[in-house]
Design an enzyme around this catalytic site. Structure first.
Site, short mmCIF file in Angstrom:
data_model
loop_
_atom_site.label_atom_id
_atom_site.label_comp_id
_atom_site.label_asym_id
_atom_site.label_seq_id
_atom_site.Cartn_x
_atom_site.Cartn_y
_atom_site.Cartn_z
N HIS A 206 0.71 -1.30 0.12
CA HIS A 206 0.15 -0.04 0.07
C HIS A 206 0.89 1.32 0.02
CE1 HIS A 206 0.61 -0.48 4.41
NE2 HIS A 206 0.40 0.94 4.30
N1 UDP Z 1 -3.02 -6.00 9.01
C1 UDP Z 1 -4.36 -6.69 9.28
N2 UDP Z 1 -5.20 -7.23 8.04
C2 UDP Z 1 -4.76 -6.94 6.62
C3 UDP Z 1 -3.60 -6.27 6.80
C4 UDP Z 1 -2.92 -5.85 7.68
O1 UDP Z 1 -4.88 -6.95 10.39
O2 UDP Z 1 -5.36 -7.44 5.86
C5 UDP Z 1 -2.42 -5.51 10.00
C6 UDP Z 1 -1.06 -6.13 10.22
O3 UDP Z 1 -0.91 -7.22 10.90
C7 UDP Z 1 -0.51 -4.85 11.21
C8 UDP Z 1 -1.06 -3.57 10.56
O4 UDP Z 1 -2.57 -4.21 10.09
O5 UDP Z 1 -0.75 -5.07 12.41
C9 UDP Z 1 -0.43 -3.03 9.78
O6 UDP Z 1 -1.14 -2.01 9.13
P1 UDP Z 1 -0.77 -1.38 7.67
O7 UDP Z 1 -0.01 -2.44 6.78
O8 UDP Z 1 -1.90 -0.98 7.03
O9 UDP Z 1 0.30 0.11 7.96
P2 UDP Z 1 1.69 0.26 8.16
O10 UDP Z 1 2.16 -0.71 9.47
O11 UDP Z 1 2.37 -0.10 7.10
O12 UDP Z 1 1.69 1.68 8.75
#
Ligand code: UDP
Length: 364
Positions: A206
């Site tokens: 993403h």
């Molecule tokens: N996550 C989730 N379901 C999904 C994809 C990600 O629960 O389908 C969780 C993942 O395990 C982690 C969090 O969302 O705990 C990460 O969020 P994201 O990847 O959106 O954001 P980033 O960490 O890159 O800021």
């Protein structure tokens, strides 16, 4: 002591849940106020996490929604200023690196309300990432900088931050993972998708640098064609990514990938069950790099850099960039049985929220 705890988007909920739970444990000392700015607001990106992680409904929902960086910053600041003037908190806690984290911190700094930033000191050194600007600004003006790793402390010291603002508390996201493990283990998602543990790859994508232009996205899809020949790929598709795949007319290319299972964003327990059961995770998520390190699952990060170097130095993470050949090569390495092994970093022990609240207490 009235403490506002702010969440805005999916990756925030697993960070605020243990902090709010710890504050709620001693109602005679703390009056926590849970504020949701509303960057993510739909059922799959927000509501499901509020329910599963025991957060309950927010005390205040600002309903900002998402938008351009400037629009989100301005709207969040305007609305959060009213929240602060009405609530008059003793302190505000912000987490992570989303744009409302920066915007809320700016409001507090101007109104002289102390702010604690949880997950401070992370740097990708890539100012093309909106999150990097959010990290630099937030850490520059927050009063308390609570870090997940000693490398983050060192980075802040290098930037000239005085040591008394910095506290190494460990990784609060891992608190949620540890606490939820019994429920994660009960998830039946592997069976429902007809998969076998250790015999599939899991993918999330993403970051704007990977999905907002077609070149990196196409390179990644090309790599998936090769990997999909070897094992099923479970793809939890972020709403932003689905929109961009459609905009670039890449839907057919996605559908042509062999053995690809195209899923909506998954609820937390199911997604963590998928992570801990995967042979290999491919991602550009910040949180997933950390969770795979904790779970000991090989992770290929489809980025040129990471703000979480400890997942590389201690953990199972490898950077490939969004490059077809590098992704295919590293994936083959894992599938041939020579995945990098890793260790769990210090203080990723499920007790970060206790340490955070101890630091807040002492400060106040
Ligand atoms: N996550 C989730 N379901 C999904 C994809 C990600 O629960 O389908 C969780 C993942 O395990 C982690 C969090 O969302 O705990 C990460 O969020 P994201 O990847 O959106 O954001 P980033 O960490 O890159 O800021």
């Amino acid at each position: 002591m009235k403490i506002i705890v702010v969440a805005s988007a999916r990756p925030n909920f697993m960070k605020v849940a243990p902090i709010l739970a710890e504050l709620r444990r001693t109602p005679d000392r703390f009056e926590p106020v849970f504020v949701h700015t509303g960057q993510h607001y739909d059922a799959k990106m927000s509501e499901s996490f509020l329910n599963d992680l025991g957060l309950g409904q927010p005390d205040i929902s600002m309903g900002i929604g998402s938008g351009s960086q400037a629009v989100m910053t301005a709207r969040t600041m305007e609305s959060f200023e009213t929240v602060i003037l009405d609530e008059k908190p003793d302190m505000v806690v912000v987490v992570g690196d989303v744009t409302p984290t920066m915007a809320c911190t700016l409001v507090c700094a101007k109104l002289m309300i102390p702010v604690a930033h949880v997950e401070a000191g992370l740097r990708s050194f890539d100012r093309g990432m909106p999150e990097e600007i959010n990290r630099i600004v937030t850490d520059g003006i927050a009063d308390l900088l609570l870090t997940p790793s000693p490398e983050a402390d060192q980075q802040l010291i290098r930037e000239g931050v005085s040591a008394d603002r910095i506290h190494f508390v460990g990784n609060v996201m891992i608190d949620t993972l540890v606490k939820c493990m019994p429920k994660i283990e009960k998830s039946t998602v592997i069976d429902s998708l007809g998969l076998e543990a250790q015999a599939f790859a899991l993918l999330t994508l993403h970051r704007p640098s990977n999905v907002d232009s077609s070149e990196p996205l196409e390179e990644i899809l090309d790599a998936l064609v090769v990997i999909g020949e070897k094992l099923p790929i479970v793809f939890s598709v972020h709403p932003r990514t689905r929109k961009m795949i459609d905009e670039f007319n890449l839907r057919e290319r996605l559908e042509a990938i062999p053995n690809l299972i195209d899923l909506q964003p998954q609820p937390y327990f199911d997604f963590l069950q998928l992570q801990r059961s995967a042979r290999l995770v491919l991602t550009d998520s910040g949180g997933v790099q950390e969770e795979t390190t904790f779970l000991g699952i090989p992770c290929l990060t489809l980025r040129e850099n990471t703000e979480r170097p400890v997942t590389i130095t201690s953990g199972t993470n490898v950077l490939t960039g969004p490059h077809r050949d590098a992704i295919v090569q590293e994936a083959s390495q894992v599938l041939s049985g020579s995945a990098k092994s890793g260790q769990i970093p210090d203080l990723w022990d499920g007790k970060a929220a206790e340490r955070i609240v101890a630091v807040l207490s002492q400060y106040l």
